[in-house]
Motif scaffolding. Structure first.
Motif, PDB file in Angstrom:
ATOM      1  N   LEU A   1       0.772  -1.192   0.086  1.00 38.81           N
ATOM      2  CA  LEU A   1       0.119   0.022   0.008  1.00 38.81           C
ATOM      3  C   LEU A   1       0.801   1.289  -0.056  1.00 38.81           C
ATOM      4  O   LEU A   1       0.411   2.217  -0.559  1.00 38.81           O
ATOM      5  CB  LEU A   1      -0.851   0.012   1.115  1.00 38.81           C
ATOM      6  N   LEU A   2       1.834   1.096   0.512  1.00 40.76           N
ATOM      7  CA  LEU A   2       2.892   2.402   0.750  1.00 40.76           C
ATOM      8  C   LEU A   2       3.639   2.425  -0.539  1.00 40.76           C
ATOM      9  O   LEU A   2       4.123   3.867  -0.680  1.00 40.76           O
ATOM     10  CB  LEU A   2       3.882   2.140   1.912  1.00 40.76           C
ATOM     11  N   VAL A   3       3.957   1.679  -1.312  1.00 37.56           N
ATOM     12  CA  VAL A   3       4.914   1.676  -2.432  1.00 37.56           C
ATOM     13  C   VAL A   3       4.147   1.397  -3.720  1.00 37.56           C
ATOM     14  O   VAL A   3       4.782   1.608  -5.020  1.00 37.56           O
ATOM     15  CB  VAL A   3       5.912   0.833  -2.408  1.00 37.56           C
ATOM     16  N   GLN A   4       2.954   1.223  -3.672  1.00 37.98           N
ATOM     17  CA  GLN A   4       2.157   0.732  -5.052  1.00 37.98           C
ATOM     18  C   GLN A   4       2.367   1.757  -6.130  1.00 37.98           C
ATOM     19  O   GLN A   4       2.459   1.097  -7.440  1.00 37.98           O
ATOM     20  CB  GLN A   4       0.542   0.607  -4.728  1.00 37.98           C
ATOM     21  N   ASP A   5       2.274   2.800  -5.987  1.00 40.03           N
ATOM     22  CA  ASP A   5       2.377   3.883  -7.023  1.00 40.03           C
ATOM     23  C   ASP A   5       3.766   3.775  -7.451  1.00 40.03           C
ATOM     24  O   ASP A   5       3.792   3.993  -8.858  1.00 40.03           O
ATOM     25  CB  ASP A   5       2.146   5.416  -6.576  1.00 40.03           C
TER      26      ASP A   5
ATOM     27  N   ALA B   1       4.955   2.322 -11.628  1.00 38.99           N
ATOM     28  CA  ALA B   1       5.863   3.337 -12.500  1.00 38.99           C
ATOM     29  C   ALA B   1       6.506   2.545 -13.458  1.00 38.99           C
ATOM     30  O   ALA B   1       7.629   1.826 -13.063  1.00 38.99           O
ATOM     31  CB  ALA B   1       6.686   4.266 -11.874  1.00 38.99           C
ATOM     32  N   PRO B   2       6.596   3.010 -14.738  1.00 32.24           N
ATOM     33  CA  PRO B   2       7.397   2.138 -15.842  1.00 32.24           C
ATOM     34  C   PRO B   2       8.910   2.313 -15.480  1.00 32.24           C
ATOM     35  O   PRO B   2       9.355   1.290 -15.723  1.00 32.24           O
ATOM     36  CB  PRO B   2       7.199   2.935 -17.053  1.00 32.24           C
TER      37      PRO B   2
ATOM     38  N   ASN C   1      16.895  10.264 -10.725  1.00 32.83           N
ATOM     39  CA  ASN C   1      15.868   9.308 -11.433  1.00 32.83           C
ATOM     40  C   ASN C   1      14.538   9.186 -10.585  1.00 32.83           C
ATOM     41  O   ASN C   1      13.396   9.531 -11.048  1.00 32.83           O
ATOM     42  CB  ASN C   1      16.198   7.906 -11.584  1.00 32.83           C
ATOM     43  N   ALA C   2      14.967   9.284  -8.982  1.00 36.01           N
ATOM     44  CA  ALA C   2      13.887   9.231  -8.233  1.00 36.01           C
ATOM     45  C   ALA C   2      13.124  10.478  -8.081  1.00 36.01           C
ATOM     46  O   ALA C   2      11.815  10.588  -8.012  1.00 36.01           O
ATOM     47  CB  ALA C   2      14.423   8.702  -6.927  1.00 36.01           C
ATOM     48  N   GLU C   3      13.848  11.650  -8.019  1.00 35.38           N
ATOM     49  CA  GLU C   3      13.283  12.875  -7.995  1.00 35.38           C
ATOM     50  C   GLU C   3      12.555  13.059  -9.342  1.00 35.38           C
ATOM     51  O   GLU C   3      11.513  14.095  -9.310  1.00 35.38           O
ATOM     52  CB  GLU C   3      14.209  14.024  -7.907  1.00 35.38           C
ATOM     53  N   ARG C   4      12.711  12.643 -10.388  1.00 37.34           N
ATOM     54  CA  ARG C   4      11.946  12.708 -11.593  1.00 37.34           C
ATOM     55  C   ARG C   4      10.561  11.984 -11.354  1.00 37.34           C
ATOM     56  O   ARG C   4       9.566  12.453 -12.256  1.00 37.34           O
ATOM     57  CB  ARG C   4      12.543  12.008 -13.014  1.00 37.34           C
ATOM     58  N   LEU C   5      10.543  11.031 -10.634  1.00 32.42           N
ATOM     59  CA  LEU C   5       9.572  10.009 -10.386  1.00 32.42           C
ATOM     60  C   LEU C   5       8.443  10.437  -9.443  1.00 32.42           C
ATOM     61  O   LEU C   5       7.275  10.390  -9.537  1.00 32.42           O
ATOM     62  CB  LEU C   5      10.133   8.812 -10.108  1.00 32.42           C
ATOM     63  N   THR C   6       9.162  11.044  -8.359  1.00 35.60           N
ATOM     64  CA  THR C   6       8.063  11.357  -7.223  1.00 35.60           C
ATOM     65  C   THR C   6       8.629  12.624  -6.387  1.00 35.60           C
ATOM     66  O   THR C   6       9.896  12.907  -6.336  1.00 35.60           O
ATOM     67  CB  THR C   6       7.737  10.174  -6.215  1.00 35.60           C
TER      68      THR C   6
END
Length: 165
Positions: A14-18, A22-23, A99-104
């Motif tokens: 539930l905490l990481v599903q989004d 992500a592709p 890369n993580a900052e681009r994602l969320t």
């Protein structure tokens, strides 16, 4: 390594599903990591076990689960790069953070976890206890994955050799 049927795993997802959807994260399933384990499998192992430890210790388990999943968010094959393992150890946390900052959107804690998860191999010392947890679980997971892969190869080699007897 992870028991996907446990109640804790459901809470973790539930905490990481989004992020799992992500592709850029899903592509990690195609990146080899630690002798036959995908980078996705490794990242889930690190993320999940860090989540379990931090939850038990009343730490920020949400940030740990999310940053742990993103700590190796890069897509090149380490063995195919011309720079050595030490250079890779220094470069990939910064690349994963970018890369993580681009994602969320990331908190300062999540940024620290990602960029300093290689602190034993580099100069960047973690600022938060959660960063140490992820870093240590990362090392434990890497050793486990390598030894497990070697064990599987030895067992399969032994089985092949003994089939003719």
């Amino acid at each position: 390594m992870v028991n996907k049927s446990s109640k804790k795993y459901a809470e973790y997802v539930l905490l990481v599903q989004d992020l799992l959807d992500a592709p850029a994260v899903r592509r990690l399933d195609w990146c080899r990591h630690h002798y036959g384990v995908s980078r996705m499998r490794h990242s889930i192992n690190v993320s999940y076990y860090s989540f379990i430890i931090c939850k038990k210790l009343h730490m920020d388990y949400r940030a740990v689960a999310r940053a742990g999943l993103l700590h190796d968010l890069f897509h090149y094959e380490c063995s195919k790069k011309k720079f050595g393992i030490l250079r890779h150890a220094a470069i990939h946390p910064k690349l994963a953070l970018r890369n993580a900052e681009r994602l969320t959107k990331l908190s300062e804690l999540e940024k620290d976890i990602i960029v300093k998860h290689m602190w034993l191999c580099g100069k960047a010392i973690p600022r938060y206890p959660e960063s140490y947890v992820v870093s240590l679980v990362d090392k434990y997971s890497a050793v486990y994955e390598i030894l497990y892969s070697i064990w599987k190869k030895l067992c399969s080699k032994h089985t092949i050799q003994t089939q003719g007897y």
